[in-house]
Motif scaffolding. Structure first.
Motif, mmCIF file in Angstrom:
data_model
loop_
_atom_site.group_PDB
_atom_site.id
_atom_site.type_symbol
_atom_site.label_atom_id
_atom_site.label_comp_id
_atom_site.label_asym_id
_atom_site.label_seq_id
_atom_site.Cartn_x
_atom_site.Cartn_y
_atom_site.Cartn_z
ATOM 1 N N LEU A 276 0.222 -0.073 -2.239
ATOM 2 C CA LEU A 276 -0.574 0.595 -3.257
ATOM 3 C C LEU A 276 0.254 1.623 -4.034
ATOM 4 O O LEU A 276 0.028 1.835 -5.227
ATOM 5 C CB LEU A 276 -1.795 1.254 -2.624
ATOM 6 N N ALA A 277 1.207 2.266 -3.365
ATOM 7 C CA ALA A 277 2.082 3.206 -4.074
ATOM 8 C C ALA A 277 2.968 2.469 -5.070
ATOM 9 O O ALA A 277 3.166 2.932 -6.206
ATOM 10 C CB ALA A 277 2.936 3.981 -3.074
ATOM 11 N N SER A 278 3.502 1.322 -4.678
ATOM 12 C CA SER A 278 4.346 0.552 -5.600
ATOM 13 C C SER A 278 3.524 -0.004 -6.750
ATOM 14 O O SER A 278 4.018 -0.106 -7.887
ATOM 15 C CB SER A 278 5.058 -0.574 -4.852
ATOM 16 N N PHE A 279 2.274 -0.363 -6.505
ATOM 17 C CA PHE A 279 1.394 -0.802 -7.588
ATOM 18 C C PHE A 279 1.274 0.276 -8.664
ATOM 19 O O PHE A 279 1.118 -0.033 -9.847
ATOM 20 C CB PHE A 279 -0.004 -1.119 -7.051
ATOM 21 N N GLY A 280 1.316 1.532 -8.253
ATOM 22 C CA GLY A 280 1.151 2.620 -9.207
ATOM 23 C C GLY A 280 2.277 2.732 -10.217
ATOM 24 O O GLY A 280 2.106 3.353 -11.278
ATOM 25 N N VAL A 281 3.441 2.140 -9.920
ATOM 26 C CA VAL A 281 4.572 2.218 -10.849
ATOM 27 C C VAL A 281 4.277 1.442 -12.131
ATOM 28 O O VAL A 281 4.617 1.872 -13.242
ATOM 29 C CB VAL A 281 5.849 1.671 -10.178
ATOM 30 N N TYR A 282 3.622 0.303 -11.996
ATOM 31 C CA TYR A 282 3.438 -0.598 -13.142
ATOM 32 C C TYR A 282 2.607 0.031 -14.264
ATOM 33 O O TYR A 282 3.011 -0.043 -15.439
ATOM 34 C CB TYR A 282 2.838 -1.922 -12.679
#
Length: 331
Positions: free
Chosen positions: A205-211
């Protein structure tokens, strides 16, 4: 319409340093994803059948992402021409990011399948949640693609905001649904598996926030060559974290849950489970008297004897006495 008058991101002139930075990021991400694919392929048999859909989803997304990065690298390599010490975009430059959204449209839904495959939800609830999260993940990518690529080549700020908000609605649902599934599953697994599942969810979920952060750059600032390089590096790093980092944690959860099932006598597994040189469970084969004669012979590494099924039943007790230890025997 509020159309930005600077060139589209893919048609920016790149300095030597920025060009090489993106070149490195694409190559490194591609290698990482390919290594993850090989690891998943080699270790797929370590996971029990109950959690193997997570491995299959990981294999599929790693293969797709590896091919995607190969195309990205080749397009980046051919999309610019070195002229007077800078890289000028040519006719191929428009396609230097062409595979990202098609890649995400498939791999992001697969990430949700990978996560749910190691959760404890079952039956209709599991099927319904899997269907809705896969649909939400796909629509999140599709609506983001419309805003960032289709309307005015991604240069219309109004379209970016409108389609970004629509995409965010699916993004929020995905967060809520996946967090709910994980929280409902944690009480039904051991502490080590629960900690790894929690960590995997945080990473995903943290990596999803980058997009969405990168998506929003053109809304607030003109996309300069430096921003283009930042976007490419950020997307590449986020892809590795979301696919490789998350996938390795999910693989650990699947291993731990496989060992838990074997120790509890709920399932069998043909080989011991080891994690970081820690012995989690023994290898336990099915009780041979409960499987067919050909299957029993295969398990023993022998040729199936030539006799009929009635003869199999007559010698059921004999098979049982010579069977490999089962989970109940080990208890």
């Amino acid at each position: 319409m509020d159309v930005v008058d600077t060139p589209t991101p893919e048609l920016q002139t790149m300095s030597l340093g920025l060009y090489d930075l993106v070149h490195f990021a694409l190559m490194a991400a591609g290698f990482a994803l390919f290594a993850y694919f090989l690891y998943n392929w080699a270790s797929r048999g370590e996971v029990g059948r109950r959690y193997r859909p997570a491995v299959h989803a990981g294999l599929c997304l790693a293969a797709i992402a590896t091919v995607s990065y190969l195309v990205l690298f080749l397009k980046w390599d051919s999309g610019f021409t070195l002229t007077d010490g800078v890289y000028e975009p040519n006719a191929e430059a428009r396609f230097t990011g062409s595979t990202r959204y098609p890649d995400w449209a498939v791999t992001v839904p697969l990430l949700t399948i990978e996560l749910l495959a190691v959760c404890s939800l079952a039956g209709r609830r599991a099927r319904n949640l899997r269907a809705t999260t896969v649909a939400a993940a796909f629509l999140m990518i599709l609506t983001g693609y419309v805003g960032s690529q289709l309307v005015a080549d991604g240069r219309d700020r109004t379209a970016l905001v409108v389609w970004g908000l629509i995409s965010t609605a699916f993004f929020v649902y995905l967060y809520v649904a996946l967090i709910g599934a994980v929280r409902a599953s944690l009480p039904h697994m051991g502490r080590a598996a629960a900690v790894s599942l929690r960590n995997a969810t945080i990473v995903l979920l943290a990596s999803f926030g980058v997009y969405p952060l990168v998506y929003a750059i053109p809304v607030f600032a003109d996309v300069t060559p430096a921003w283009l390089a930042t976007m490419q590096v950020a997307y590449s790093a986020a892809d590795v974290i979301a696919k490789v980092g998350f996938g390795l944690l999910i693989h650990k959860v699947a291993l731990l849950r496989t060992a838990e099932d074997v120790r509890a006598g709920e399932d069998t597994h043909p080989e011991p489970v080891w994690i970081s040189n820690v012995h989690e469970s023994d290898g336990v084969l099915p009780e041979l008297a409960r499987v067919s004669t050909p299957a029993a012979a295969t398990i023993r590494g022998e040729h199936a004897p030539e006799h009929d099924h009635a003869h199999d039943h007559d010698h059921g007790d004999g098979h049982r006495s010579g069977a490999t230890r089962t989970a109940s025997d080990r208890g």
